[in-house]
Design an enzyme around this catalytic site. Structure first.
Site, mmCIF file in Angstrom:
data_model
loop_
_atom_site.group_PDB
_atom_site.id
_atom_site.type_symbol
_atom_site.label_atom_id
_atom_site.label_comp_id
_atom_site.label_asym_id
_atom_site.label_seq_id
_atom_site.Cartn_x
_atom_site.Cartn_y
_atom_site.Cartn_z
ATOM 1 N N LEU A 1 7.083 58.516 87.792
ATOM 2 C CA LEU A 1 8.147 57.748 88.446
ATOM 3 C C LEU A 1 8.526 56.509 87.649
ATOM 4 O O LEU A 1 7.696 55.919 86.960
ATOM 5 C CB LEU A 1 7.686 57.332 89.851
ATOM 6 N N GLU B 1 11.815 53.146 87.726
ATOM 7 C CA GLU B 1 12.643 52.344 88.640
ATOM 8 C C GLU B 1 13.789 53.170 89.246
ATOM 9 O O GLU B 1 14.217 52.910 90.365
ATOM 10 C CB GLU B 1 13.172 51.127 87.867
ATOM 11 N N GLY B 2 14.265 54.181 88.508
ATOM 12 C CA GLY B 2 15.319 55.038 89.065
ATOM 13 C C GLY B 2 14.828 55.745 90.330
ATOM 14 O O GLY B 2 15.503 55.750 91.368
ATOM 15 N N HIS B 3 13.625 56.331 90.243
ATOM 16 C CA HIS B 3 13.062 56.997 91.428
ATOM 17 C C HIS B 3 12.824 55.983 92.549
ATOM 18 O O HIS B 3 13.061 56.270 93.723
ATOM 19 C CB HIS B 3 11.710 57.649 91.096
ATOM 20 N N LYS C 1 22.099 60.330 87.432
ATOM 21 C CA LYS C 1 21.850 60.652 86.018
ATOM 22 C C LYS C 1 21.911 62.165 85.783
ATOM 23 O O LYS C 1 22.425 62.622 84.784
ATOM 24 C CB LYS C 1 20.512 60.100 85.535
ATOM 25 N N SER D 1 12.034 60.076 82.971
ATOM 26 C CA SER D 1 10.599 60.276 82.721
ATOM 27 C C SER D 1 10.386 60.721 81.278
ATOM 28 O O SER D 1 9.341 60.479 80.690
ATOM 29 C CB SER D 1 10.043 61.331 83.677
ATOM 30 N N ARG D 2 11.395 61.372 80.701
ATOM 31 C CA ARG D 2 11.257 61.880 79.327
ATOM 32 C C ARG D 2 11.356 60.765 78.279
ATOM 33 O O ARG D 2 11.019 60.992 77.126
ATOM 34 C CB ARG D 2 12.298 62.964 79.047
#
Ligand code: PAF
Length: 294
Positions: free
Chosen positions: A42, A44-46, A158, A195-196
């Site tokens: 995870l 900040e986007g999640h 995204k 995450s990538r």
């Protein structure tokens, strides 16, 4: 909205049966259920999705499951980061109600042969580069929707095509769930969180900034009055290609609903829906990004 404790690790359940029991109890207490499907690792986007769910719902579930069926042969399923304890720590700062983190056999018991497939919208872009990807996404998302019976599910802009495909699935299969799309979260230098990004070396990370730069350029051209998308796409391509070691999979300006390429932004209604999308490989890492042109 419910008061949530923001220090203890969230409760984790691993079976669909227990998830259902907890959701049934929350629903019996009159709670509105929010669902945030993730594959973990995870960022900040999640967390922004979980915060949105917390704001709009009384009971927030985050799912963490690295879904094997959405990875193609030779893709990064095996090396995808699996950091459950760290994820739970991050979620404790947001204060979610439940984490569903099943094992593979819970979601795909031996003998599973049923898949959910959205035709049309999945043919181009990510679907062309990753042929089985969306079948895996829609299958697992349908399973999660069935298991969690949530009122609202939260996804990030995204993965623009993913969200469009999921909306189509929900409409086509009369799934009783609302889909909310939250804005892309970027690092201060513009890189969209993913995450990538963890795979990138410092040098690759610097090169990867060219994706958001190309989208920024697209927006600037539109602001300056450019309506010819061939020119916008050519400028974006040139921008990405100016960075050595970044290999384009696709660059396009598409209709935000149909995902079909848009030729001109002259028509105000198409401008409203036009999205610039880009996918590229930086070293061995594949990154995607987009911007809604306004
Ligand atoms: O966006 C993701 O992380 C995944 O595609 C999703 C929606 C959790 C399905 O595995």
């Amino acid at each position: 909205m419910t008061d949530r404790t923001t220090s203890d690790l969230p409760i984790v359940v691993t079976t669909v049966a227990e998830l259902r029991a907890r959701v049934a109890a929350a629903r019996a207490a009159g709670k509105r259920i929010g669902l945030v499907p993730t594959m973990g690792a995870l960022h900040e986007g999640h967390l922004s999705l979980a915060r949105a769910a917390n704001t709009e719902c009384d009971f927030t579930i985050v799912t963490i499951f690295v879904n094997p069926t959405q990875f193609g042969p030779g893709e990064d399923f095996n090396r995808y980061p699996r950091v459950l304890v760290h994820d739970l720590q991050l979620l404790s700062s947001v204060g979610v109600d439940l984490v569903f983190a099943p094992e593979q056999q819970e979601m795909y018991p031996a003998g599973s042969t049923t898949f959910v497939e959205v035709a049309g919208l999945t043919a181009q872009w990510e679907g062309a580069v990753r042929p089985q990807h969306f079948r895996g996404v829609t299958t697992i998302v349908a399973k999660l929707f069935n298991a969690a019976a949530a009122d609202v599910a939260y996804f990030g802009q995204k993965d623009y095509q993913q969200v469009t495909v999921i909306r189509r699935m929900v409409a086509d299969l009369n799934m009783p769930i609302e889909i909310r799309v939250c804005p892309i979260v970027r690092d201060a230098d513009g890189l969209a969180l993913s995450s990538r990004n963890a795979y990138l070396s410092d040098d690759e990370r610097r090169r990867a900034l060219v994706l958001s730069r190309s989208l920024h350029l697209a927006n600037k051209l539109v602001e300056q009055g450019e309506t010819d998308t061939a020119k916008i796409v050519a400028a974006m391509r040139a921008c990405v290609e100016s960075e050595p070691g970044v290999v384009i999979d696709y660059v396009a300006v598409v209709d935000g609903d149909t995902l079909e390429p848009v030729e001109s932004l002259r028509d105000k209604s198409s401008l409203h829906h036009a999205v610039a999308i880009v996918a590229a490989r930086v070293g061995t890492t594949r990154l995607i990004d987009n911007v809604i042109l306004e």
